[in-house]
Design a protein around this motif. Sequence first.
Motif, short mmCIF file in Angstrom:
data_model
loop_
_atom_site.label_atom_id
_atom_site.label_comp_id
_atom_site.label_asym_id
_atom_site.label_seq_id
_atom_site.Cartn_x
_atom_site.Cartn_y
_atom_site.Cartn_z
N VAL A 35 21.04 9.34 -30.71
CA VAL A 35 21.32 10.36 -29.23
C VAL A 35 22.73 10.43 -29.50
O VAL A 35 23.15 11.51 -28.81
CB VAL A 35 20.95 9.40 -27.97
CG1 VAL A 35 19.45 9.18 -28.55
CG2 VAL A 35 21.97 7.83 -27.66
N GLY A 36 23.20 9.96 -30.74
CA GLY A 36 24.86 10.99 -31.02
C GLY A 36 25.87 9.63 -30.27
O GLY A 36 26.59 10.84 -29.17
N ALA A 37 25.43 8.71 -29.42
CA ALA A 37 26.67 7.86 -29.11
C ALA A 37 27.81 7.39 -29.69
O ALA A 37 29.15 7.88 -28.77
CB ALA A 37 25.85 6.43 -28.51
N LYS A 38 27.77 7.53 -30.86
CA LYS A 38 29.45 7.44 -31.01
C LYS A 38 30.39 7.69 -31.30
O LYS A 38 29.85 9.77 -31.32
CB LYS A 38 29.18 7.07 -33.42
CG LYS A 38 27.94 6.07 -33.67
CD LYS A 38 27.88 6.17 -35.19
CE LYS A 38 27.29 5.01 -35.56
NZ LYS A 38 26.88 6.00 -37.30
N GLY A 39 31.74 7.36 -30.54
CA GLY A 39 32.78 8.31 -30.57
C GLY A 39 32.84 9.13 -29.52
O GLY A 39 33.66 9.39 -28.58
N LEU A 40 31.33 8.05 -28.08
CA LEU A 40 31.53 9.30 -26.76
C LEU A 40 33.08 8.52 -25.69
O LEU A 40 32.61 7.46 -26.35
CB LEU A 40 30.66 9.17 -25.92
CG LEU A 40 29.38 10.45 -26.39
CD1 LEU A 40 27.91 9.51 -25.77
CD2 LEU A 40 30.00 11.45 -26.97
N LYS A 41 33.81 9.11 -25.42
CA LYS A 41 34.59 8.73 -24.36
C LYS A 41 34.18 8.83 -22.97
O LYS A 41 33.30 9.87 -22.49
CB LYS A 41 35.84 8.80 -24.52
CG LYS A 41 35.87 8.45 -25.81
CD LYS A 41 38.05 8.87 -26.28
CE LYS A 41 38.89 8.68 -24.86
NZ LYS A 41 39.93 9.26 -25.85
N GLN A 42 34.53 8.18 -22.02
CA GLN A 42 35.14 8.20 -20.58
C GLN A 42 36.15 7.29 -20.18
O GLN A 42 36.30 6.32 -19.88
CB GLN A 42 33.79 7.08 -19.76
CG GLN A 42 33.59 7.68 -18.49
CD GLN A 42 32.94 8.79 -18.11
OE1 GLN A 42 31.95 9.21 -18.39
NE2 GLN A 42 33.51 9.48 -16.93
N GLY A 43 36.89 8.14 -19.81
CA GLY A 43 38.90 7.86 -19.80
C GLY A 43 39.18 6.91 -21.19
O GLY A 43 38.79 7.85 -22.11
N GLN A 44 39.41 5.79 -20.71
CA GLN A 44 39.68 5.26 -21.37
C GLN A 44 38.55 3.78 -22.11
O GLN A 44 38.65 2.84 -22.98
CB GLN A 44 41.20 4.21 -21.21
CG GLN A 44 42.23 4.66 -20.62
CD GLN A 44 42.37 4.98 -22.32
OE1 GLN A 44 42.46 6.86 -22.64
NE2 GLN A 44 43.26 4.65 -22.91
N MET A 45 37.53 4.50 -21.94
CA MET A 45 36.32 3.51 -22.34
C MET A 45 35.59 4.14 -23.48
O MET A 45 35.41 5.76 -23.44
CB MET A 45 35.24 3.06 -21.50
CG MET A 45 35.48 2.55 -20.38
SD MET A 45 36.14 1.10 -20.76
CE MET A 45 34.95 -0.64 -21.73
N ALA A 46 35.27 3.40 -24.66
CA ALA A 46 34.80 4.54 -25.98
C ALA A 46 33.71 3.91 -26.51
O ALA A 46 33.87 2.21 -27.05
CB ALA A 46 35.49 5.21 -27.09
N VAL A 47 33.29 4.56 -27.16
CA VAL A 47 31.50 4.13 -28.09
C VAL A 47 32.53 3.54 -29.87
O VAL A 47 32.74 4.98 -29.87
CB VAL A 47 30.03 4.50 -28.23
CG1 VAL A 47 29.15 4.32 -28.49
CG2 VAL A 47 29.84 4.54 -26.37
N VAL A 48 32.42 2.58 -30.39
CA VAL A 48 32.81 2.84 -31.51
C VAL A 48 32.74 3.33 -32.23
O VAL A 48 31.27 3.71 -31.82
CB VAL A 48 33.48 1.30 -32.26
CG1 VAL A 48 33.86 0.08 -31.49
CG2 VAL A 48 31.78 1.34 -32.41
N ASP A 49 33.73 4.18 -33.79
CA ASP A 49 32.46 5.54 -34.69
C ASP A 49 31.63 4.54 -35.23
O ASP A 49 31.11 5.23 -35.80
CB ASP A 49 33.52 6.00 -35.35
CG ASP A 49 35.34 5.31 -35.61
OD1 ASP A 49 34.49 4.23 -35.58
OD2 ASP A 49 35.83 5.97 -36.27
N PHE A 50 31.18 3.43 -35.34
CA PHE A 50 30.88 2.67 -36.60
C PHE A 50 29.57 1.95 -36.07
O PHE A 50 28.44 1.03 -36.69
CB PHE A 50 31.99 1.52 -37.28
CG PHE A 50 32.43 0.52 -36.76
CD1 PHE A 50 33.85 0.57 -35.88
CD2 PHE A 50 31.36 -0.60 -36.31
CE1 PHE A 50 33.83 -0.13 -35.18
CE2 PHE A 50 32.41 -0.97 -35.32
CZ PHE A 50 33.68 -1.72 -35.28
N HIS A 51 29.05 1.77 -34.03
CA HIS A 51 27.99 1.21 -34.12
C HIS A 51 28.07 2.04 -32.68
O HIS A 51 28.66 1.47 -32.06
CB HIS A 51 28.09 -0.18 -34.04
CG HIS A 51 27.45 -1.12 -33.97
ND1 HIS A 51 26.08 -0.60 -32.61
CD2 HIS A 51 26.49 -2.10 -34.57
CE1 HIS A 51 25.36 -1.79 -32.40
NE2 HIS A 51 25.16 -2.27 -34.09
N GLY A 52 26.80 2.53 -32.99
CA GLY A 52 25.97 3.40 -31.28
C GLY A 52 25.78 1.89 -30.04
O GLY A 52 26.19 2.53 -29.14
#
Length: 319
Positions: free
Chosen positions: A261-278
């Motif tokens: 679903v394209g989670a990698k790299g998504l951000k919210q404020g200072q929280m982010a999904v890392v770009d190497f693991h969903g």
Amino acid sequence: MTVKNLKQIWPTGQTKVSLAELTTFKIGGVAPFYLAVKDKQSLVEAVKKAQTTKISYVIFAGGSNVVFPGRPSTKLYIHYLTNPLAKDALTIGPTGQVYVEAGLSLASLIKKVISQGRAGLESLSGIPGTVGGAVVGNAGAYGQSISDHLLAVEIFDGQVIRWVDRVTCRFNYRDSIFKYKPWLVLGVKFKLTKGNTETLTKKSRQIIKIRQAKYKPGLACPGSYFKNPLVSKVSARSLKLVDPTKIIDGKIPAGYLLEVVGAKGLKQGQMAVVDFHGNLIMNLGGGTASDAKKLATRLKQKVQDRFGITLEEEVRFLP
Ligand SMILES: Cc1cc2nc3c(=O)[nH]c(=O)nc-3n(C[C@H](O)[C@H](O)[C@H](O)COP(=O)(O)OP(=O)(O)OC[C@H]3O[C@@H](n4cnc5c(N)ncnc54)[C@H](O)[C@@H]3O)c2cc1C
């Protein structure tokens, strides 16, 4: 109850302690009152005093699976970490019977049992936190869980100290009765099998190496954010949408669902999904519990919309 009163009850307690610094996710505000306890007797004493004085309290240990709020509302935060040098914190009998105090780090336990040629916990190498924290969440990795060789757990149930057998513990995937009861986990008994120290050490080191590649030093996270959904709990309709080659041991990796679903790299404020693991959410610095929750809600919605599967948090939000 004023801070002065709290100081009278717990003279070693501290005021205004940053909880963020005591967790691996680095999230949380300032605790009004904080008490560090280094053995199970002190833990029980602290909780008994809180009960008689009707002071709200929260227990935490390694802080590797918890999120604290920006404005902590509880009066007393009890931090339970057993002194690793305490003589009676860990005993290993000649037949593989092990007793360990809950506040001891899982790493210390694993290192010691391996050195004594005892197998059954080595695959948990590299999981941060304490034995007690691992029992609460039935921590596991690489096909092993803390409950696999567990015989019984010593608890304080609010009234008395007693032992509960493994059936009573109701262990399931990342789940146990301890998530639902206000019990203190004080000690654990295991019966480990015989193993070869050299082989076990090699395996343990290999696992730690693999884990270090995923969890780089300084990565502010609580490990996996969501549990892996169990195939047995997913509808046939949803299962049809899942790539069957991704299913491992009856579980659908949450990381796979999130990556689709394209989670990698998504951000919210200072929280982010890392770009190497969903399934890995990191705090970029100054992230908040509220942003973590908002990001998680967005991720859950995406997975729900695409697969009809409801993700469940593995991380625990404390008051
Ligand atoms: C980099 C990283 C990798 C991770 N990898 C894994 C993994 O592979 N597998 C896995 O399962 N987990 C993993 N985790 C999550 C975490 O390490 C485990 O859940 C760990 O067992 C939590 O232990 P803790 O002592 O830190 O507990 P805490 O985070 O301090 O507490 C967790 C919960 O247990 C309760 N608790 C703690 N001690 C007691 C006690 N003595 N009595 C009663 N309640 C108590 C707390 O109130 C809280 O609700 C990882 C975390 C990180 C940061």
